[in-house]
Design a protein around this motif. Structure first.
Motif, PDB file in Angstrom:
ATOM      1  N   GLY A 175      11.178 -60.501  25.317  1.00  0.00           N
ATOM      2  CA  GLY A 175      12.065 -60.871  26.414  1.00  0.00           C
ATOM      3  C   GLY A 175      11.886 -59.927  27.584  1.00  0.00           C
ATOM      4  O   GLY A 175      11.003 -59.066  27.582  1.00  0.00           O
ATOM      5  N   LYS A 228       7.912 -60.544  29.946  1.00  0.00           N
ATOM      6  CA  LYS A 228       7.751 -61.970  29.631  1.00  0.00           C
ATOM      7  C   LYS A 228       7.803 -62.802  30.902  1.00  0.00           C
ATOM      8  O   LYS A 228       6.987 -63.714  31.100  1.00  0.00           O
ATOM      9  N   GLU A 229       8.766 -62.495  31.766  1.00  0.00           N
ATOM     10  CA  GLU A 229       8.886 -63.254  33.017  1.00  0.00           C
ATOM     11  C   GLU A 229       7.635 -63.090  33.873  1.00  0.00           C
ATOM     12  O   GLU A 229       7.166 -64.036  34.506  1.00  0.00           O
TER      13      GLU A 229
END
Length: 296
Positions: free
Chosen positions: A133, A137-138
């Motif tokens: 997360g 990840k973004e």
């Protein structure tokens, strides 16, 4: 900056998408294109791009940043992101030159290599980033979205249906990929230093995996170390090598190694893996094998 819809093939895509043709005709045309992609790209790459390899990632992208620039990615510290952006802009440069020279081979062959590297190196080596997360990840999802949107544009003249599917799945900002302008490459983003270091890293990984296979050691079995020439020149890349080879450490190659090591010499580098296993390494290997069997 000519819109992609101005080519005859792309007009066929627009016509085929019309409901008047009927779903049977659309399926037939798409199947024909997938088989044609197999001729252009090779069966494995065509399978990836037809959905076999990308479906999971297309679903994961979801609401990732919709407006993204390659120069933002290239400024990041993550070498995989910088590498795939460099490869993307090199692809755009090569395919553009092919079309401008009316050379269909030059215009299509680089697509096969790029898709293979995207699926078998960038996505595979970024798998843990996609599972995690947070910001990493973004960043990985935003990078992948940018790459797939631009790839769809480059694919559109020769694989209009597949390009359209990718573009729609990742949320392109226009109604159709065939309404987009042809992408322009940015030579500042073709970072030759990153490309050369990643090429070296992948060559080292291939040589080490060959040594593993010759010694009967699967990748699931952790090893103590790998020794490579020029390790100091690959700072920032060695964690990728450790993960790819499943080794605990990477160090500089040295001469006069004992029989505990398997050695491979190439024209421009030497590499060795330690093939003797401690009890702890054997236990870790058995645990991984058990996990694999349970998850089958």
């Amino acid at each position: 900056n000519t819109p992609l819809r101005d080519t005859a093939h792309d007009r066929l895509s627009t016509i085929a998408a019309n409901n008047d043709l009927g779903s049977g005709m659309q399926v037939a045309l798409k199947d024909l294109e997938i088989r044609g992609a197999g001729n252009l790209l090779g069966a494995e790459q065509a399978g990836h791009i037809a959905g076999v390899g990308f479906d999971l990632y297309l679903r994961m992208i979801g609401d990732a940043v919709s407006t993204f620039r390659g120069d933002v990615v290239a400024a990041r510290n993550d070498v995989l992101d910088r590498w795939i952006i460099a490869k993307l802009h090199l692809l755009i440069k090569e395919v553009t030159a092919g079309f401008e020279n009316y050379d269909i081979v030059q215009a299509t062959r680089p697509l096969a290599q790029f898709i293979d590297e995207l699926s078998t190196w960038y996505l595979r080596r970024s798998r843990e980033r996609f599972k995690a997360g947070g910001e990493d990840k973004e960043a990985a999802l935003a990078t992948l979205k940018y790459v797939l949107v631009e790839l769809a544009k480059v694919m559109a003249p020769v694989m209009p249906f597949l390009a359209e599917r990718i573009y729609q799945e990742v949320g392109g900002n226009k109604e159709s990929v065939h309404l987009q302008n042809w992408p322009a490459f940015d030579k500042k983003l073709i970072d030759n230093a990153v490309l050369q270091k990643m090429d070296r890293l992948r060559a080292l990984a291939a040589a080490a995996l060959a040594l593993r296979a010759a010694a009967g050691l699967t990748v699931r079995q952790p090893l103590a170390e790998v020794l490579v020439t020029g390790a100091d020149k690959l700072a920032g890349y060695l964690d990728l090598l450790k993960d790819e080879l499943n080794v605990l450490a990477v160090a500089e190659f040295k001469e006069g190694l004992s029989s505990d090591y398997a050695v491979k010499e190439e024209p421009d580098f030497k590499i060795a893996i330690k093939i003797t296993l401690s009890e702890a390494l054997k236990t870790a290997g058995l645990a991984r094998e058990l996990t694999r069997q349970v998850n089958k």
